[in-house]
Design an enzyme around this catalytic site. Structure first.
Site, PDB file in Angstrom:
ATOM      1  N   GLU A  56      23.617  67.587  17.352  1.00 39.64           N
ATOM      2  CA  GLU A  56      23.797  68.924  17.202  1.00 39.64           C
ATOM      3  C   GLU A  56      24.634  69.584  18.002  1.00 39.64           C
ATOM      4  O   GLU A  56      24.816  69.497  19.159  1.00 39.64           O
ATOM      5  CB  GLU A  56      22.325  69.857  17.442  1.00 39.64           C
ATOM      6  CG  GLU A  56      21.166  69.198  16.370  1.00 39.64           C
ATOM      7  CD  GLU A  56      19.930  69.842  16.981  1.00 39.64           C
ATOM      8  OE1 GLU A  56      19.039  70.102  16.151  1.00 39.64           O
ATOM      9  OE2 GLU A  56      19.703  70.190  18.293  1.00 39.64           O
ATOM     10  N   SER A 106      17.781  70.515  25.247  1.00 44.25           N
ATOM     11  CA  SER A 106      17.217  70.347  23.950  1.00 44.25           C
ATOM     12  C   SER A 106      16.719  71.898  23.537  1.00 44.25           C
ATOM     13  O   SER A 106      16.635  71.940  22.253  1.00 44.25           O
ATOM     14  CB  SER A 106      15.769  69.676  24.274  1.00 44.25           C
ATOM     15  OG  SER A 106      16.092  68.401  24.850  1.00 44.25           O
ATOM     16  N   HIS A 136      24.071  68.195  21.715  1.00 36.31           N
ATOM     17  CA  HIS A 136      22.887  67.411  21.759  1.00 36.31           C
ATOM     18  C   HIS A 136      22.466  66.113  20.987  1.00 36.31           C
ATOM     19  O   HIS A 136      22.466  66.200  19.788  1.00 36.31           O
ATOM     20  CB  HIS A 136      21.792  68.770  21.157  1.00 36.31           C
ATOM     21  CG  HIS A 136      20.363  68.170  21.383  1.00 36.31           C
ATOM     22  ND1 HIS A 136      19.451  68.724  20.435  1.00 36.31           N
ATOM     23  CD2 HIS A 136      19.876  67.589  22.404  1.00 36.31           C
ATOM     24  CE1 HIS A 136      18.267  68.179  21.084  1.00 36.31           C
ATOM     25  NE2 HIS A 136      18.264  67.543  22.148  1.00 36.31           N
ATOM     26  N   ASN A 170      14.211  70.452  17.720  1.00 39.09           N
ATOM     27  CA  ASN A 170      13.428  70.699  18.402  1.00 39.09           C
ATOM     28  C   ASN A 170      12.360  71.816  17.960  1.00 39.09           C
ATOM     29  O   ASN A 170      11.168  72.104  18.266  1.00 39.09           O
ATOM     30  CB  ASN A 170      13.774  70.943  19.771  1.00 39.09           C
ATOM     31  CG  ASN A 170      13.731  69.560  20.614  1.00 39.09           C
ATOM     32  OD1 ASN A 170      12.801  69.135  20.736  1.00 39.09           O
ATOM     33  ND2 ASN A 170      14.842  69.224  20.689  1.00 39.09           N
TER      34      ASN A 170
HETATM   35  P1  NAD Z   1      15.819  62.453  32.850  1.00 34.91           P
HETATM   36  O1  NAD Z   1      14.920  62.916  33.702  1.00 34.91           O
HETATM   37  O2  NAD Z   1      15.668  60.957  32.411  1.00 34.91           O
HETATM   38  O3  NAD Z   1      17.304  62.496  33.764  1.00 34.91           O
HETATM   39  C1  NAD Z   1      17.929  63.587  34.400  1.00 34.91           C
HETATM   40  C2  NAD Z   1      18.769  62.929  35.425  1.00 34.91           C
HETATM   41  O4  NAD Z   1      19.430  64.091  35.923  1.00 34.91           O
HETATM   42  C3  NAD Z   1      18.197  62.267  36.630  1.00 34.91           C
HETATM   43  O5  NAD Z   1      18.903  60.896  36.773  1.00 34.91           O
HETATM   44  C4  NAD Z   1      18.346  63.359  37.569  1.00 34.91           C
HETATM   45  O6  NAD Z   1      18.445  62.444  39.038  1.00 34.91           O
HETATM   46  C5  NAD Z   1      19.623  63.890  37.322  1.00 34.91           C
HETATM   47  N1  NAD Z   1      19.776  65.249  38.095  1.00 34.91           N
HETATM   48  C6  NAD Z   1      18.809  65.979  38.640  1.00 34.91           C
HETATM   49  N2  NAD Z   1      19.596  66.874  39.283  1.00 34.91           N
HETATM   50  C7  NAD Z   1      20.992  66.920  38.992  1.00 34.91           C
HETATM   51  C8  NAD Z   1      21.945  67.592  39.682  1.00 34.91           C
HETATM   52  N3  NAD Z   1      21.991  68.726  40.317  1.00 34.91           N
HETATM   53  N4  NAD Z   1      23.284  66.743  39.331  1.00 34.91           N
HETATM   54  C9  NAD Z   1      23.307  65.861  38.519  1.00 34.91           C
HETATM   55  N5  NAD Z   1      22.274  65.043  37.930  1.00 34.91           N
HETATM   56  C10 NAD Z   1      21.172  65.655  38.450  1.00 34.91           C
HETATM   57  O7  NAD Z   1      15.996  63.611  31.746  1.00 34.91           O
HETATM   58  P2  NAD Z   1      16.705  63.360  30.264  1.00 34.91           P
HETATM   59  O8  NAD Z   1      15.441  62.939  29.438  1.00 34.91           O
HETATM   60  O9  NAD Z   1      17.794  62.446  30.374  1.00 34.91           O
HETATM   61  O10 NAD Z   1      17.115  64.861  29.897  1.00 34.91           O
HETATM   62  C11 NAD Z   1      18.230  65.294  30.335  1.00 34.91           C
HETATM   63  C12 NAD Z   1      18.581  66.465  29.311  1.00 34.91           C
HETATM   64  O11 NAD Z   1      18.780  65.841  28.059  1.00 34.91           O
HETATM   65  C13 NAD Z   1      17.742  67.660  29.260  1.00 34.91           C
HETATM   66  O12 NAD Z   1      18.325  68.936  28.982  1.00 34.91           O
HETATM   67  C14 NAD Z   1      16.557  67.231  28.104  1.00 34.91           C
HETATM   68  O13 NAD Z   1      16.102  68.224  27.532  1.00 34.91           O
HETATM   69  C15 NAD Z   1      17.690  66.660  27.248  1.00 34.91           C
HETATM   70  N6  NAD Z   1      17.262  65.772  26.065  1.00 34.91           N
HETATM   71  C16 NAD Z   1      16.406  64.834  26.279  1.00 34.91           C
HETATM   72  C17 NAD Z   1      15.700  64.021  25.298  1.00 34.91           C
HETATM   73  C18 NAD Z   1      14.874  62.859  25.727  1.00 34.91           C
HETATM   74  O14 NAD Z   1      14.390  62.328  24.764  1.00 34.91           O
HETATM   75  N7  NAD Z   1      14.492  62.616  26.862  1.00 34.91           N
HETATM   76  C19 NAD Z   1      16.458  64.106  23.848  1.00 34.91           C
HETATM   77  C20 NAD Z   1      17.539  64.707  23.812  1.00 34.91           C
HETATM   78  C21 NAD Z   1      17.872  65.743  25.108  1.00 34.91           C
END
Ligand code: NAD
Length: 281
Positions: A150, A117, A138, A188
Site C-alpha cells: 500500500e 499498518s 506498507h 487493516n
Molecule cells: P517487530 O517488533 O518485529 O520489529 C520492530 C523492530 O524495531 C525491533 O527490532 C526493534 O528493536 C526495532 N526498534 C525499536 N525502537 C527502535 C528505534 N528507535 N530505532 C530503530 N529500531 C527500533 O515489529 P514488526 O512486526 O516488524 O512491525 C514493524 C512495523 O511494521 C509496525 O509499524 C507494524 O505495524 C508494521 N507491520 C507489521 C506487520 C506484521 O505482520 N508484523 C505487517 C505489516 C506492517
C-alpha cells in the site's frame, strides 16, 4: 533509488531488506536493540539459502545480494540514502521521534517512508521539514512473499513522492496500490472484523481457536485469524487494533478484545516467542 535505509530489523524490516537486496538495492539496516541485527542477518541468510535451494537465485546472485547489505547502529549511516523505510514498532510517539531524527540525518531530498499498518502518515510528515517527501510504503507479512504494497498519500505527500515509491515497489516485484491516509488504509481496515469477531467468538466460549481457524480455512482463506495473529505477532496485532479504534474515535465495531491484551501480558506473542494461540516448540 538504489540506496535504501531501513529502520527496525524486526519481522518486517528484515523482510523488506531481503526484498531490496535481492532486487539490486544497497541497504543499510538499522536497529537499536542488542541482537536484532544479528538475528535479522541470520534470517536473511536463511531466506537466501531457501531461494537457492528452490533455484530462484544462483550462488553468484546470492553473494551479490549479501554484499549489498550493511548493518548499522548509527543513523549517520543514512547520510547517502535516497529512500528510508521505517519499520519500528507501531507507536506514534516513537515513530515521530524517529522521523525527527531521520529528517536531520538524511539528505534533504531523500524520501522518508513508513511501513506503519495504521498510523497517520500525515502525523509523521508533520514533524519533518519535508512533509511532501513523506509517504506510506506498507508491505505485508512475510514481505519476501506477499506482493501487495500500500502506497499511502498523506495530506502533504507530493505526486512525485507517490510515483517514486510506486515505481520502487514495482522494481522490487511488488504490486503497489495507492491509498488514502485513513486509519488502517485498505487491508487493516477490512481485516479488523476478521480478527475481532473471531476473538469475540472465543471470548464468549462459542468455539476454540482451532475450530474457528478450521472453519475460516474451509471458507477458502489460506489461514484462520488465530494462526494469522500468531504469524503477525500478538503485540503488533494489539497495537494496530488499539490504534485503529482510537483513530475512529472509539467506534464500537473496532473495539479491541481483552483476550488480546491478556495474551500480550502473558508474553504469548505468537511464533516469535514460541507460543501464542498455538505452540511452536
Ligand atoms: P517487530 O517488533 O518485529 O520489529 C520492530 C523492530 O524495531 C525491533 O527490532 C526493534 O528493536 C526495532 N526498534 C525499536 N525502537 C527502535 C528505534 N528507535 N530505532 C530503530 N529500531 C527500533 O515489529 P514488526 O512486526 O516488524 O512491525 C514493524 C512495523 O511494521 C509496525 O509499524 C507494524 O505495524 C508494521 N507491520 C507489521 C506487520 C506484521 O505482520 N508484523 C505487517 C505489516 C506492517
Amino acid at each position: 533509488m538504489e540506496r535504501v535505509g531501513i529502520v527496525g530489523a524486526g519481522t518486517m524490516g528484515r523482510g523488506i531488506a531481503y526484498v531490496a537486496i535481492t532486487h539490486g538495492a544497497q541497504v543499510t539496516l538499522y536497529d537499536v536493540a542488542p541482537g536484532a541485527l544479528e538475528s535479522a542477518a541470520a534470517q536473511i541468510e536463511a531466506w537466501l539459502r531457501e531461494a537457492m535451494g528452490k533455484g530462484r537465485l544462483d550462488e553468484a546472485e546470492a553473494q551479490r545480494a549479501r554484499e549489498r547489505l550493511r548493518l548499522s547502529t548509527a543513523l549517520e549511516d543514512f547520510a547517502q540514502a535516497e529512500v528510508i523505510i521505517e519499520a519500528a514498532p507501531e507507536d506514534l510517539a516513537l515513530k515521530q521521534e524517529i522521523f525527527r531524527q531521520l529528517d536531520r540525518a538524511c539528505p534533504p531530498d531523500a524520501i522518508l517512508a513508513s511501513n506503519t499498518s495504521s498510523l497517520s502518515i500525515t502525523a509523521l510528515g508533520a514533524v519533518t521539514r519535508r512533509p511532501e517527501r513523506v509517504g506510506g510504503m506498507h508491505f505485508f507479512n512475510p514481505a519476501p512473499v506477499m506482493r501487495l504494497v500500500e502506497i499511502v498519500r498523506g495530506l502533504a505527500t507530493s505526486e512525485e513522492t507517490l510515483r517514486a515509491l510506486s515505481d520502487l515497489a514495482r522494481r522490487w516485484g511488488k504490486t503497489p496500490v495507492l491509498v488514502k491516509d485513513t486509519p488502517g488504509f485498505i487491508v487493516n481496515r477490512v481485516a479488523r472484523p476478521f480478527y475481532l469477531e473471531a476473538l469475540r467468538l472465543v471470548g464468549e466460549s462459542v468455539a476454540d481457536p482451532p475450530t474457528v481457524d478450521r472453519l475460516v480455512r474451509a471458507l477458502g482463506f489460506r489461514m484462520g485469524p488465530f494462526e494469522l495473529m500468531d504469524l503477525i505477532g500478538l503485540d503488533v496485532n494489539l497495537a494496530v487494533s488499539e490504534s485503529l479504534y482510537r483513530a475512529f474515535f472509539e467506534e464500537p465495531r473496532f473495539r479491541p478484545h481483552p483476550l488480546q491484551r491478556q495474551m500480550v501480558q502473558a508474553g504469548r506473542l505468537g511464533r516469535k516467542t514460541g507460543r501464542g494461540w498455538y505452540e511452536y516448540p
